[in-house]
Design a protein around this motif. Sequence first.
Motif, PDB file in Angstrom:
ATOM      1  N   LEU A   5       0.884  -1.265  -0.079  1.00 49.50           N
ATOM      2  CA  LEU A   5       0.030  -0.075   0.055  1.00 49.50           C
ATOM      3  C   LEU A   5       0.752   1.278  -0.048  1.00 49.50           C
ATOM      4  O   LEU A   5       2.020   1.113   0.182  1.00 49.50           O
ATOM      5  N   ASP A   6       0.176   2.385   0.022  1.00 49.41           N
ATOM      6  CA  ASP A   6       1.275   3.448   0.129  1.00 49.41           C
ATOM      7  C   ASP A   6       1.454   3.887   1.551  1.00 49.41           C
ATOM      8  O   ASP A   6       0.876   4.432   2.456  1.00 49.41           O
ATOM      9  N   TYR A  18       2.714  -2.939   9.096  1.00 50.18           N
ATOM     10  CA  TYR A  18       2.206  -3.612   7.967  1.00 50.18           C
ATOM     11  C   TYR A  18       2.897  -4.446   7.240  1.00 50.18           C
ATOM     12  O   TYR A  18       2.571  -5.525   6.646  1.00 50.18           O
ATOM     13  N   PHE A  19       4.329  -4.279   7.091  1.00 48.32           N
ATOM     14  CA  PHE A  19       5.181  -4.906   6.356  1.00 48.32           C
ATOM     15  C   PHE A  19       5.691  -6.362   6.990  1.00 48.32           C
ATOM     16  O   PHE A  19       5.737  -7.378   6.625  1.00 48.32           O
ATOM     17  N   MET A  20       5.299  -6.294   8.444  1.00 49.36           N
ATOM     18  CA  MET A  20       5.416  -7.397   9.266  1.00 49.36           C
ATOM     19  C   MET A  20       4.475  -8.540   8.851  1.00 49.36           C
ATOM     20  O   MET A  20       4.602  -9.655   8.779  1.00 49.36           O
ATOM     21  N   LYS A  21       3.247  -8.028   8.800  1.00 45.59           N
ATOM     22  CA  LYS A  21       1.984  -8.712   8.722  1.00 45.59           C
ATOM     23  C   LYS A  21       2.060  -9.259   7.176  1.00 45.59           C
ATOM     24  O   LYS A  21       1.913 -10.587   6.856  1.00 45.59           O
ATOM     25  N   LEU A  22       2.372  -8.514   6.225  1.00 42.40           N
ATOM     26  CA  LEU A  22       2.546  -8.771   4.788  1.00 42.40           C
ATOM     27  C   LEU A  22       3.774 -10.008   4.382  1.00 42.40           C
ATOM     28  O   LEU A  22       3.636 -10.794   3.632  1.00 42.40           O
ATOM     29  N   TYR A  23       5.051  -9.565   5.123  1.00 42.53           N
ATOM     30  CA  TYR A  23       5.882 -10.326   4.667  1.00 42.53           C
ATOM     31  C   TYR A  23       6.787 -11.139   5.912  1.00 42.53           C
ATOM     32  O   TYR A  23       7.666 -12.149   5.829  1.00 42.53           O
ATOM     33  N   GLY A  24       6.432 -11.017   7.029  1.00 39.61           N
ATOM     34  CA  GLY A  24       7.066 -11.730   8.196  1.00 39.61           C
ATOM     35  C   GLY A  24       7.186 -13.348   8.052  1.00 39.61           C
ATOM     36  O   GLY A  24       8.180 -13.892   8.543  1.00 39.61           O
ATOM     37  N   GLU A  25       6.021 -13.806   7.619  1.00 39.02           N
ATOM     38  CA  GLU A  25       6.202 -15.439   7.705  1.00 39.02           C
ATOM     39  C   GLU A  25       7.371 -15.789   6.676  1.00 39.02           C
ATOM     40  O   GLU A  25       7.838 -16.708   6.856  1.00 39.02           O
ATOM     41  N   GLU A  26       7.273 -15.233   5.375  1.00 37.89           N
ATOM     42  CA  GLU A  26       8.095 -15.364   4.265  1.00 37.89           C
ATOM     43  C   GLU A  26       9.622 -14.986   4.784  1.00 37.89           C
ATOM     44  O   GLU A  26      10.540 -15.777   4.228  1.00 37.89           O
ATOM     45  N   ILE A  27       9.697 -13.959   5.469  1.00 39.38           N
ATOM     46  CA  ILE A  27      10.884 -13.595   5.781  1.00 39.38           C
ATOM     47  C   ILE A  27      11.495 -14.749   6.971  1.00 39.38           C
ATOM     48  O   ILE A  27      12.583 -15.000   6.824  1.00 39.38           O
ATOM     49  N   PHE A  59      15.046   4.183   2.234  1.00 35.10           N
ATOM     50  CA  PHE A  59      14.795   3.637   1.162  1.00 35.10           C
ATOM     51  C   PHE A  59      14.455   4.636  -0.092  1.00 35.10           C
ATOM     52  O   PHE A  59      13.885   5.577  -0.047  1.00 35.10           O
ATOM     53  N   ARG A  60      15.155   4.314  -0.999  1.00 35.67           N
ATOM     54  CA  ARG A  60      15.298   5.148  -2.196  1.00 35.67           C
ATOM     55  C   ARG A  60      14.135   4.814  -3.377  1.00 35.67           C
ATOM     56  O   ARG A  60      13.977   5.571  -4.035  1.00 35.67           O
ATOM     57  N   GLY A  61      13.550   3.518  -3.157  1.00 38.85           N
ATOM     58  CA  GLY A  61      12.506   3.084  -3.992  1.00 38.85           C
ATOM     59  C   GLY A  61      13.165   2.551  -5.368  1.00 38.85           C
ATOM     60  O   GLY A  61      12.297   2.786  -6.281  1.00 38.85           O
ATOM     61  N   GLU A  62      14.316   2.414  -5.480  1.00 36.71           N
ATOM     62  CA  GLU A  62      14.898   1.674  -6.814  1.00 36.71           C
ATOM     63  C   GLU A  62      14.211   0.267  -6.934  1.00 36.71           C
ATOM     64  O   GLU A  62      14.419  -0.114  -8.121  1.00 36.71           O
ATOM     65  N   ALA A  63      14.037  -0.231  -5.895  1.00 37.99           N
ATOM     66  CA  ALA A  63      13.253  -1.559  -6.195  1.00 37.99           C
ATOM     67  C   ALA A  63      12.092  -1.760  -5.254  1.00 37.99           C
ATOM     68  O   ALA A  63      12.026  -0.730  -4.534  1.00 37.99           O
ATOM     69  N   ALA A  64      11.381  -2.738  -5.239  1.00 39.25           N
ATOM     70  CA  ALA A  64      10.140  -3.079  -4.407  1.00 39.25           C
ATOM     71  C   ALA A  64      10.545  -3.112  -3.215  1.00 39.25           C
ATOM     72  O   ALA A  64      11.715  -3.445  -2.613  1.00 39.25           O
ATOM     73  N   VAL A  65       9.727  -2.678  -2.232  1.00 41.02           N
ATOM     74  CA  VAL A  65      10.056  -2.710  -0.504  1.00 41.02           C
ATOM     75  C   VAL A  65      10.419  -4.221  -0.194  1.00 41.02           C
ATOM     76  O   VAL A  65      11.194  -4.592   0.520  1.00 41.02           O
ATOM     77  N   ARG A  66       9.608  -4.872  -0.890  1.00 42.80           N
ATOM     78  CA  ARG A  66       9.756  -6.432  -0.855  1.00 42.80           C
ATOM     79  C   ARG A  66      11.080  -6.935  -1.078  1.00 42.80           C
ATOM     80  O   ARG A  66      11.755  -7.718  -0.286  1.00 42.80           O
TER      81      ARG A  66
END
Length: 180
Positions: A5-6, A18-27, A59-66
Amino acid sequence: MEEELDWRSQSNEDAVVYFMKLYGEEIKRLTFSFVKNWEQAEDITQDVFVTLYTKLDTFRGEAAVRSWIYTIAINRSKDFLRSWHHRKIAFTDKWLPLTAASPTTVEEDVMIQSDNKMLARSVLELPIKYREVVILYYYNQFSLKEISEMTGIGEGTLKTRLIRGRNKLQDIYCRNGGRD
């Protein structure tokens, strides 16, 4: 995979939650693939998100946050593997099944779980340079270009490692009693 999201309009705390909920398990699964210990993987995962919190403004935004989060996780995992503490740990934890299936019978469920565990154990037997690319490519579905950006390893080298890793994985899997 759900796209971010934004998050820039949120506070750092809210963005990290938000990122922990989204990516926590896969990390956590990614870090486990390096360290082979769930408690250490949880500690490293926590460290990844603390780092994300402290560095989010850079974070410069050159790649996805993921991709950026994965890069942090890979680097933290490699740092742990180089540490003195890691060399003193006995690895006893088991990898949980990586894939979910919807079998129609109990027998199929048992066979699938057994195959998943055998495949996961076989992946963990791969040398780290092959394990890393196999997991990022097949389980986390990153492209070779994305993996190259995260690891700093050339795409050609990664492609070679992926092919060799897949071949080694097949040999290990069959040796462990897996089906062709």
